[in-house]
Write an enzyme that holds these catalytic residues in place. Sequence first.
Site, PDB file in Angstrom:
ATOM      1  N   HIS A 215      68.408 -51.763 -28.477  1.00  0.00           N
ATOM      2  CA  HIS A 215      69.628 -51.703 -28.185  1.00  0.00           C
ATOM      3  C   HIS A 215      70.430 -52.068 -29.113  1.00  0.00           C
ATOM      4  O   HIS A 215      70.432 -52.947 -29.923  1.00  0.00           O
ATOM      5  CB  HIS A 215      70.029 -52.644 -26.892  1.00  0.00           C
ATOM      6  CG  HIS A 215      71.224 -52.624 -26.458  1.00  0.00           C
ATOM      7  ND1 HIS A 215      71.941 -51.571 -25.410  1.00  0.00           N
ATOM      8  CD2 HIS A 215      72.476 -53.243 -26.424  1.00  0.00           C
ATOM      9  CE1 HIS A 215      73.007 -51.751 -25.137  1.00  0.00           C
ATOM     10  NE2 HIS A 215      73.712 -52.949 -25.696  1.00  0.00           N
TER      11      HIS A 215
ATOM     12  N   MET B 276      68.357 -43.123 -22.355  1.00  0.00           N
ATOM     13  CA  MET B 276      69.547 -43.379 -21.670  1.00  0.00           C
ATOM     14  C   MET B 276      69.265 -43.084 -20.051  1.00  0.00           C
ATOM     15  O   MET B 276      70.436 -42.942 -19.507  1.00  0.00           O
ATOM     16  CB  MET B 276      70.741 -42.172 -22.255  1.00  0.00           C
ATOM     17  CG  MET B 276      70.714 -42.182 -23.859  1.00  0.00           C
ATOM     18  SD  MET B 276      70.913 -43.922 -24.559  1.00  0.00           S
ATOM     19  CE  MET B 276      72.485 -44.279 -24.307  1.00  0.00           C
ATOM     20  N   ARG B 277      68.259 -43.562 -19.905  1.00  0.00           N
ATOM     21  CA  ARG B 277      68.158 -43.618 -18.378  1.00  0.00           C
ATOM     22  C   ARG B 277      67.517 -44.863 -17.683  1.00  0.00           C
ATOM     23  O   ARG B 277      66.430 -45.311 -18.626  1.00  0.00           O
ATOM     24  CB  ARG B 277      66.764 -42.406 -17.756  1.00  0.00           C
ATOM     25  CG  ARG B 277      66.897 -41.815 -16.482  1.00  0.00           C
ATOM     26  CD  ARG B 277      66.182 -40.739 -16.601  1.00  0.00           C
ATOM     27  NE  ARG B 277      66.614 -39.516 -17.123  1.00  0.00           N
ATOM     28  CZ  ARG B 277      67.410 -38.458 -16.566  1.00  0.00           C
ATOM     29  NH1 ARG B 277      67.251 -38.505 -15.316  1.00  0.00           N
ATOM     30  NH2 ARG B 277      67.948 -37.494 -17.007  1.00  0.00           N
TER      31      ARG B 277
ATOM     32  N   GLY C 151      66.662 -39.119 -32.061  1.00  0.00           N
ATOM     33  CA  GLY C 151      65.355 -39.479 -32.237  1.00  0.00           C
ATOM     34  C   GLY C 151      65.399 -40.194 -33.656  1.00  0.00           C
ATOM     35  O   GLY C 151      64.351 -39.999 -34.442  1.00  0.00           O
ATOM     36  N   SER C 152      66.347 -40.480 -34.049  1.00  0.00           N
ATOM     37  CA  SER C 152      66.345 -41.058 -35.620  1.00  0.00           C
ATOM     38  C   SER C 152      65.276 -42.256 -35.589  1.00  0.00           C
ATOM     39  O   SER C 152      64.683 -42.787 -36.469  1.00  0.00           O
ATOM     40  CB  SER C 152      67.488 -41.726 -36.210  1.00  0.00           C
ATOM     41  OG  SER C 152      68.105 -42.557 -35.487  1.00  0.00           O
ATOM     42  N   ASN C 153      65.361 -43.078 -34.372  1.00  0.00           N
ATOM     43  CA  ASN C 153      64.461 -44.229 -34.138  1.00  0.00           C
ATOM     44  C   ASN C 153      62.992 -43.781 -34.153  1.00  0.00           C
ATOM     45  O   ASN C 153      62.074 -44.486 -34.772  1.00  0.00           O
ATOM     46  CB  ASN C 153      65.082 -45.435 -33.123  1.00  0.00           C
ATOM     47  CG  ASN C 153      66.196 -46.136 -33.556  1.00  0.00           C
ATOM     48  OD1 ASN C 153      66.032 -46.898 -34.441  1.00  0.00           O
ATOM     49  ND2 ASN C 153      67.324 -45.527 -33.239  1.00  0.00           N
TER      50      ASN C 153
END
Length: 193
Positions: free
Chosen positions: A111, A92-93, A11-13
């Site tokens: 990305h 990631m889904r 969750g850094s973004n």
Amino acid sequence: MNVAILGSGRGSNADAILRAQSAGLLGGARIVSLFCDIPGARILELGPRFGVPAFQPDAGPFKTKFPPEVEREWARRIRDTGADFVVLAGFMRVVKAPLLEAFAGRIINLHPSLLPAFPGLDAIGQAWRRGVRVSGCTVHHVNAEVDGGAIIDQAAVRREDGDTLADFERKIHEAEHALLPAVLARLAAAEAS
Ligand code: GAR
């Protein structure tokens, strides 16, 4: 623009987006919810820290895709938080028709490569192993083709002599943390005008 952030890991973004919001740098974009598909993922800790509702609905039995009925339920739950826009920040889904139709033209993804180079999993590792001297990150619209939607913006990162893979990764993540909040603020401003 009422934004739900979807993530799967650290969750850094999401953290960078929420810090930008706290600093008043997101303009007309408002983060209304966080959604995570992985129980116990660190991104979920950001909810209480920033006062944003955080949810971890069941995502079904597969690792990288939703069963269609589960994806429809996610779309409904995301809408119920008041969101009209979705940011995939380390989600990631693969997203398919139920979410794409519920938020038509209003889902973006981050990305960690300069698309169209190195789509798919482990983009940083792919670029590193290929020996590229310039990589970076991309924010793009999401469509039915994985990492194939229209590019909104990119930031480039140089691999310098002596850089380790860890250096390369750190530089790409730093670039992401600047790029994604800036793109969100720009999209919100464009929508408001
Ligand atoms: C980011 O590097 C993002 O670009 C990548 O996952 C990381 C999430 O980090 N996304 C993808 O690879 C999507 N295919 P974070 O959880 O610390 O934000």
